[in-house]
Design a protein around this motif. Sequence first.
Motif, PDB file in Angstrom:
ATOM      1  N   ALA A   1      47.212  34.816  40.987  1.00  8.98           N
ATOM      2  CA  ALA A   1      46.488  35.992  41.515  1.00  8.98           C
ATOM      3  C   ALA A   1      45.184  36.200  40.604  1.00  8.98           C
ATOM      4  O   ALA A   1      45.383  36.116  39.487  1.00  8.98           O
ATOM      5  CB  ALA A   1      47.420  37.145  41.549  1.00  8.98           C
ATOM      6  N   SER A   2      44.216  36.470  41.388  1.00 13.63           N
ATOM      7  CA  SER A   2      42.976  36.613  40.573  1.00 13.63           C
ATOM      8  C   SER A   2      42.714  37.975  40.038  1.00 13.63           C
ATOM      9  O   SER A   2      43.449  38.759  40.262  1.00 13.63           O
ATOM     10  CB  SER A   2      41.714  36.207  41.390  1.00 13.63           C
ATOM     11  OG  SER A   2      41.614  37.508  42.143  1.00 13.63           O
ATOM     12  N   LEU A   3      41.832  38.295  38.942  1.00 16.62           N
ATOM     13  CA  LEU A   3      41.800  39.533  38.298  1.00 16.62           C
ATOM     14  C   LEU A   3      41.166  40.336  39.533  1.00 16.62           C
ATOM     15  O   LEU A   3      41.466  41.500  39.541  1.00 16.62           O
ATOM     16  CB  LEU A   3      40.886  39.333  37.011  1.00 16.62           C
ATOM     17  CG  LEU A   3      40.571  40.743  36.530  1.00 16.62           C
ATOM     18  CD1 LEU A   3      41.665  41.555  36.137  1.00 16.62           C
ATOM     19  CD2 LEU A   3      39.545  40.441  35.158  1.00 16.62           C
ATOM     20  N   GLU A   4      40.217  39.908  40.217  1.00 13.47           N
ATOM     21  CA  GLU A   4      39.846  40.891  41.544  1.00 13.47           C
ATOM     22  C   GLU A   4      41.050  41.158  42.461  1.00 13.47           C
ATOM     23  O   GLU A   4      40.895  42.319  42.619  1.00 13.47           O
ATOM     24  CB  GLU A   4      38.946  39.790  42.265  1.00 13.47           C
ATOM     25  CG  GLU A   4      38.233  40.704  43.419  1.00 13.47           C
ATOM     26  CD  GLU A   4      37.271  39.764  44.488  1.00 13.47           C
ATOM     27  OE1 GLU A   4      36.218  40.260  44.688  1.00 13.47           O
ATOM     28  OE2 GLU A   4      37.560  38.539  44.341  1.00 13.47           O
ATOM     29  N   ASP A   5      41.770  40.411  42.451  1.00 15.23           N
ATOM     30  CA  ASP A   5      42.980  40.701  43.545  1.00 15.23           C
ATOM     31  C   ASP A   5      43.641  42.130  42.702  1.00 15.23           C
ATOM     32  O   ASP A   5      43.866  42.877  43.338  1.00 15.23           O
ATOM     33  CB  ASP A   5      43.878  39.614  43.774  1.00 15.23           C
ATOM     34  CG  ASP A   5      43.328  38.754  44.738  1.00 15.23           C
ATOM     35  OD1 ASP A   5      42.382  38.792  45.459  1.00 15.23           O
ATOM     36  OD2 ASP A   5      43.857  37.376  44.522  1.00 15.23           O
ATOM     37  N   ILE A   6      43.923  41.980  41.592  1.00  8.99           N
ATOM     38  CA  ILE A   6      44.722  42.863  40.791  1.00  8.99           C
ATOM     39  C   ILE A   6      43.992  43.949  40.564  1.00  8.99           C
ATOM     40  O   ILE A   6      44.461  45.328  40.964  1.00  8.99           O
ATOM     41  CB  ILE A   6      45.262  42.176  39.449  1.00  8.99           C
ATOM     42  CG1 ILE A   6      45.971  41.039  39.487  1.00  8.99           C
ATOM     43  CG2 ILE A   6      45.731  43.231  38.505  1.00  8.99           C
ATOM     44  CD1 ILE A   6      46.482  40.181  38.202  1.00  8.99           C
ATOM     45  N   PHE A   7      42.658  44.015  40.296  1.00  4.09           N
ATOM     46  CA  PHE A   7      41.749  45.118  40.152  1.00  4.09           C
ATOM     47  C   PHE A   7      41.793  45.822  41.303  1.00  4.09           C
ATOM     48  O   PHE A   7      41.870  47.196  41.117  1.00  4.09           O
ATOM     49  CB  PHE A   7      40.431  44.577  39.789  1.00  4.09           C
ATOM     50  CG  PHE A   7      39.437  45.699  39.396  1.00  4.09           C
ATOM     51  CD1 PHE A   7      39.373  46.395  38.282  1.00  4.09           C
ATOM     52  CD2 PHE A   7      38.614  46.030  40.521  1.00  4.09           C
ATOM     53  CE1 PHE A   7      38.314  47.332  37.967  1.00  4.09           C
ATOM     54  CE2 PHE A   7      37.651  47.081  40.156  1.00  4.09           C
ATOM     55  CZ  PHE A   7      37.396  47.653  38.947  1.00  4.09           C
ATOM     56  N   LEU A   8      41.571  45.171  42.263  1.00  5.77           N
ATOM     57  CA  LEU A   8      41.329  46.190  43.662  1.00  5.77           C
ATOM     58  C   LEU A   8      42.386  46.895  44.193  1.00  5.77           C
ATOM     59  O   LEU A   8      42.705  47.753  44.738  1.00  5.77           O
ATOM     60  CB  LEU A   8      40.958  45.212  44.812  1.00  5.77           C
ATOM     61  CG  LEU A   8      39.696  44.543  44.804  1.00  5.77           C
ATOM     62  CD1 LEU A   8      38.965  43.496  45.948  1.00  5.77           C
ATOM     63  CD2 LEU A   8      38.497  45.721  44.659  1.00  5.77           C
ATOM     64  N   GLU A   9      43.998  46.110  43.876  1.00  5.65           N
ATOM     65  CA  GLU A   9      45.104  46.892  44.208  1.00  5.65           C
ATOM     66  C   GLU A   9      45.432  47.964  43.289  1.00  5.65           C
ATOM     67  O   GLU A   9      45.897  48.893  43.713  1.00  5.65           O
ATOM     68  CB  GLU A   9      46.327  45.688  44.154  1.00  5.65           C
ATOM     69  CG  GLU A   9      46.159  44.758  45.152  1.00  5.65           C
ATOM     70  CD  GLU A   9      47.442  43.575  45.107  1.00  5.65           C
ATOM     71  OE1 GLU A   9      48.362  44.280  44.548  1.00  5.65           O
ATOM     72  OE2 GLU A   9      47.411  42.728  45.865  1.00  5.65           O
ATOM     73  N   LEU A  10      44.892  47.815  42.184  1.00  8.13           N
ATOM     74  CA  LEU A  10      45.060  48.877  41.199  1.00  8.13           C
ATOM     75  C   LEU A  10      44.024  50.298  41.228  1.00  8.13           C
ATOM     76  O   LEU A  10      44.555  51.144  40.918  1.00  8.13           O
ATOM     77  CB  LEU A  10      45.196  48.350  39.570  1.00  8.13           C
ATOM     78  CG  LEU A  10      46.436  47.621  39.168  1.00  8.13           C
ATOM     79  CD1 LEU A  10      45.853  47.036  37.851  1.00  8.13           C
ATOM     80  CD2 LEU A  10      47.515  48.613  39.235  1.00  8.13           C
ATOM     81  N   THR A  11      42.882  49.997  41.769  1.00  2.03           N
ATOM     82  CA  THR A  11      41.820  50.704  41.950  1.00  2.03           C
ATOM     83  C   THR A  11      41.564  51.089  43.267  1.00  2.03           C
ATOM     84  O   THR A  11      40.369  51.870  43.354  1.00  2.03           O
ATOM     85  CB  THR A  11      40.535  50.469  40.886  1.00  2.03           C
ATOM     86  OG1 THR A  11      40.217  49.280  41.495  1.00  2.03           O
ATOM     87  CG2 THR A  11      41.106  50.252  39.504  1.00  2.03           C
ATOM     88  N   GLY A  12      42.060  50.638  44.292  1.00  2.00           N
ATOM     89  CA  GLY A  12      41.619  50.777  45.612  1.00  2.00           C
ATOM     90  C   GLY A  12      41.842  49.645  46.819  1.00  2.00           C
ATOM     91  O   GLY A  12      40.973  49.663  47.468  1.00  2.00           O
ATOM     92  N   GLY A  13      42.833  49.008  46.346  1.00  2.00           N
ATOM     93  CA  GLY A  13      42.851  47.642  47.171  1.00  2.00           C
ATOM     94  C   GLY A  13      43.442  47.901  48.490  1.00  2.00           C
ATOM     95  O   GLY A  13      42.602  46.984  49.522  1.00  2.00           O
ATOM     96  N   ALA A  14      44.020  48.901  48.885  1.00  3.28           N
ATOM     97  CA  ALA A  14      44.232  49.217  50.343  1.00  3.28           C
ATOM     98  C   ALA A  14      43.306  49.336  51.178  1.00  3.28           C
ATOM     99  O   ALA A  14      43.136  48.962  52.230  1.00  3.28           O
ATOM    100  CB  ALA A  14      45.374  50.419  50.172  1.00  3.28           C
ATOM    101  N   GLU A  15      42.248  50.075  50.548  1.00  6.06           N
ATOM    102  CA  GLU A  15      40.935  50.314  51.123  1.00  6.06           C
ATOM    103  C   GLU A  15      40.117  49.150  51.474  1.00  6.06           C
ATOM    104  O   GLU A  15      39.713  48.934  52.778  1.00  6.06           O
ATOM    105  CB  GLU A  15      40.246  51.496  50.423  1.00  6.06           C
ATOM    106  CG  GLU A  15      38.806  51.718  51.245  1.00  6.06           C
ATOM    107  CD  GLU A  15      37.728  52.520  49.997  1.00  6.06           C
ATOM    108  OE1 GLU A  15      36.579  52.314  50.367  1.00  6.06           O
ATOM    109  OE2 GLU A  15      38.548  52.991  49.146  1.00  6.06           O
ATOM    110  N   TYR A  16      40.048  48.102  50.606  1.00  7.66           N
ATOM    111  CA  TYR A  16      39.364  47.068  50.639  1.00  7.66           C
ATOM    112  C   TYR A  16      40.151  46.004  51.641  1.00  7.66           C
ATOM    113  O   TYR A  16      39.607  45.335  52.497  1.00  7.66           O
ATOM    114  CB  TYR A  16      39.415  46.359  49.428  1.00  7.66           C
ATOM    115  CG  TYR A  16      38.068  46.907  48.632  1.00  7.66           C
ATOM    116  CD1 TYR A  16      36.860  46.312  48.488  1.00  7.66           C
ATOM    117  CD2 TYR A  16      38.441  47.808  47.500  1.00  7.66           C
ATOM    118  CE1 TYR A  16      35.941  47.000  48.033  1.00  7.66           C
ATOM    119  CE2 TYR A  16      37.189  48.416  46.822  1.00  7.66           C
ATOM    120  CZ  TYR A  16      36.067  47.915  46.999  1.00  7.66           C
ATOM    121  OH  TYR A  16      34.953  48.394  46.542  1.00  7.66           O
ATOM    122  N   ALA A  17      41.383  46.053  51.464  1.00  5.27           N
ATOM    123  CA  ALA A  17      42.100  45.282  52.383  1.00  5.27           C
ATOM    124  C   ALA A  17      42.239  45.614  53.877  1.00  5.27           C
ATOM    125  O   ALA A  17      41.746  44.918  54.852  1.00  5.27           O
ATOM    126  CB  ALA A  17      43.853  45.287  52.094  1.00  5.27           C
TER     127      ALA A  17
END
Length: 257
Positions: free
Chosen positions: A234-250
């Motif tokens: 898992a990339s840092l980008e994946d982790i970062f987006l999930e922790l800071t708003g990943g659901a919105e990006y998904a």
Amino acid sequence: MNEQVLIEASNLTKQFGEKIAVNNINFQVFPGEVFGFLGPNGAGKTTTIKMMVGLLKPTSGIVRIAGFDIHQQPLPAKALTGYVPDTPNLYAKLSGREFLTFVGDLYEIERTQIQRRIDELLRLFDLVQAGDDTIDTYSHGMQQKTALAAALMHDPRVLVLDEPTVGLDPKSARLIKDILRQLAERGAAIFLSTHILEIAERMCDRIGIINQGELVAVGTMDELRRLNGRQGVASLEDIFLELTGGAEYAEISEVLK
């Protein structure tokens, strides 16, 4: 205080009126470590950094640099610290060499040592030919390298950088990354805020992620993956987006498919 801790934030909080910009965060940075500090715009990164270097007083909590409270013992703490803000303030009508001489005088370095150190830093940052030109003739990248050279004049044990590679060409960005890694290998503690997740993933030993003023995760890449229920690659980008708003990006990603 552990003698091996060069930066320690304890219950650090900053409030502006009703707004809590930084909410009770805790972290440590050790000698030889590059610590990445990530977060969305407005998450509290720069506010945290300004408290770390003594430009903002915390509402509560403490920052210690090599055991010195940055607000109760500012002189010894700042003598050990180099700082590069997101927008460096340089004296435009001084030459690069004059500006570095001024910084050396501020740190009360002997004049003979100042000139030797300036020569070393100008060579290191490929600024020898521009050293006698005024700073207002420098490109953005040259000014950024001059700001970093100034932060290194007194050979600090702690280096705090706010977005040091923004706007740099690839060669200059690579040079700065290599210099930071070399400084860490010599035992310095590097605290690095960046929006460029690839830089953080490649060069940082540990990473802290702040969101809405709260430190939501701290650890190595492997520790962040485990913390976030991710394994393997898992990339840092994946982790970062999930922790800071990943659901919105998904959700956006699904709509655009």
